[in-house]
Design a protein around this motif. Sequence first.
Motif, short mmCIF file in Angstrom:
data_model
loop_
_atom_site.label_atom_id
_atom_site.label_comp_id
_atom_site.label_asym_id
_atom_site.label_seq_id
_atom_site.Cartn_x
_atom_site.Cartn_y
_atom_site.Cartn_z
N VAL A 348 64.41 14.69 60.34
CA VAL A 348 64.00 15.83 59.50
C VAL A 348 62.48 15.87 59.47
O VAL A 348 61.82 14.84 59.25
CB VAL A 348 64.53 15.69 58.06
N ARG A 349 61.90 17.04 59.71
CA ARG A 349 60.46 17.23 59.57
C ARG A 349 60.22 18.63 59.01
O ARG A 349 60.94 19.57 59.36
CB ARG A 349 59.72 17.06 60.91
N ILE A 350 59.25 18.75 58.13
CA ILE A 350 58.84 20.04 57.56
C ILE A 350 57.33 20.12 57.69
O ILE A 350 56.62 19.19 57.29
CB ILE A 350 59.28 20.16 56.08
N GLU A 351 56.83 21.23 58.23
CA GLU A 351 55.39 21.34 58.53
C GLU A 351 54.86 22.72 58.18
O GLU A 351 55.43 23.74 58.57
CB GLU A 351 55.16 21.08 60.01
N ASP A 352 53.74 22.71 57.47
CA ASP A 352 52.94 23.91 57.24
C ASP A 352 51.51 23.64 57.67
O ASP A 352 51.03 22.50 57.60
CB ASP A 352 52.91 24.29 55.75
N ILE A 353 50.80 24.69 58.09
CA ILE A 353 49.36 24.61 58.23
C ILE A 353 48.75 24.95 56.88
O ILE A 353 49.16 25.91 56.21
CB ILE A 353 48.85 25.59 59.31
N VAL A 354 47.76 24.16 56.47
CA VAL A 354 47.10 24.31 55.17
C VAL A 354 45.60 24.43 55.41
O VAL A 354 45.04 23.73 56.26
CB VAL A 354 47.40 23.10 54.27
N THR A 355 44.95 25.31 54.66
CA THR A 355 43.49 25.37 54.70
C THR A 355 42.94 24.97 53.34
O THR A 355 43.53 25.27 52.30
CB THR A 355 42.98 26.78 55.09
N VAL A 356 41.83 24.26 53.35
CA VAL A 356 41.19 23.82 52.12
C VAL A 356 40.42 24.99 51.52
O VAL A 356 39.64 25.65 52.21
CB VAL A 356 40.23 22.64 52.38
N THR A 357 40.65 25.27 50.24
CA THR A 357 39.94 26.32 49.52
C THR A 357 38.90 25.68 48.59
O THR A 357 38.72 24.47 48.59
CB THR A 357 40.92 27.18 48.72
N GLU A 358 38.23 26.50 47.81
CA GLU A 358 37.21 25.97 46.92
C GLU A 358 37.80 25.08 45.82
O GLU A 358 37.11 24.21 45.29
CB GLU A 358 36.42 27.12 46.27
N ASP A 359 39.07 25.30 45.50
CA ASP A 359 39.65 24.53 44.41
C ASP A 359 41.01 23.91 44.73
O ASP A 359 41.73 23.47 43.83
CB ASP A 359 39.78 25.40 43.15
N GLY A 360 41.40 23.90 45.99
CA GLY A 360 42.69 23.31 46.34
C GLY A 360 43.03 23.56 47.79
O GLY A 360 42.21 23.33 48.67
N GLY A 361 44.25 24.05 48.02
CA GLY A 361 44.68 24.34 49.38
C GLY A 361 45.54 25.58 49.42
O GLY A 361 46.17 25.96 48.42
N ARG A 362 45.57 26.23 50.57
CA ARG A 362 46.36 27.44 50.78
C ARG A 362 47.24 27.23 52.01
O ARG A 362 46.74 26.89 53.08
CB ARG A 362 45.43 28.62 51.00
N ARG A 363 48.54 27.40 51.84
CA ARG A 363 49.46 27.28 52.98
C ARG A 363 49.37 28.53 53.85
O ARG A 363 49.35 29.65 53.33
CB ARG A 363 50.89 27.11 52.50
#
Length: 375
Positions: A348-363
């Motif tokens: 089992v694997r689950i993957e998203d690309i995430v970008t770092v924002t000014e206050d956290g992360g955005r998928r």
Amino acid sequence: MTGSTPAPFGAADYSARMERAVRSAAGAGLAGLLVAPGPDMVWLTGYTPTAVTERLTALVLVPGRDPVLVVPTLEAPDAEKAAGAAALTLRDWTDGKDPYSVTADLLHHSGRFGISDTTWAMHLLALQRALPGTSYVALTDALPMLRAVKDAAEVELLAAAGAAADATFEEIRKVPFAGRRESDLGHDLAGLLRRFGHSRVDFTIVGSGPNGANPHHEVGDRVIRRGDTVVLDFGGLKDGYGSDTTRTVHVGEPTEEERRVHDIVRAAQEAGCRAVRPGVPCQEVDRAARAVISDAGYGEYFIHRTGHGIGVTTHEPPYMIEGEEQPLVPGMCFSVEPGVYLPGRFGVRIEDIVTVTEDGGRRLNNTTREMVIVD
């Protein structure tokens, strides 16, 4: 998929990138950079040679001098059409001439230079003969974060690639799985990625049943059966920027254990994404995801890092792995992809690309992470 694609990058964008690269090189104590065809050259100039051959092509970046692209004369017309060409001086060389003396004339005859990882050994050795007082270090070692921090337009291109990968998953879950070969599903995935705008498909992993316990199985001739867990991992390039997502589906109703393992991986992936915020070392993303799997008793079956950077390639720095203390910076983009792999049984694997924002992360991937049942 919604939203408009950002305008293509122009000469000013590439000029700014080259200036940034020169500053970064100076800050690292380098006398300059030599960049061969490959992702670094694409990112810095927008130029991709039609074919990479034994003829030398090299971007020379040295503080206090204009950028110079050394190209074979027969390829100069294509180089002149590159999006960043107006920010460059082209210096061409004809067959029978020595391209290394042309390049050496642009460099200090002593000093340490960064050189892109894609440089052919024959070119590096020839440059060392032409300039015996110089030394070289791979850009991955000297400037690992050169391409890591994306600007807003790059992030949106990655988001568009992610949306195309999401659309691919939404379509593939509708097709029959049972009775078809993994290679058939891989062909479907590749076709869907192209249908949704990808110009290049880099990989289509379809790991069914015991094959899912091999993280990089890709595809084979195994016929998918009812009762199989199937790992789907796919991606490529859309408008020059990468996609990479993984979802694990089940053919028919899963067993209690299969559902439990999926829930554990989903919780680990959520923990990894929640750990993303500016200033946090990369290794903390890995630690957050790994702790969930270890606490559930499956730690020995999580056999790879939690994530990798993505941009003009689908794998690049930074890496979410124990020992990587590089702090996260707004604009960094990377995968968060924990997994559990039970040899001979399923994965089992689950993957998203995430970008770092000014206050956290955005998928940048937004399909369901719940277990999807397919036919």
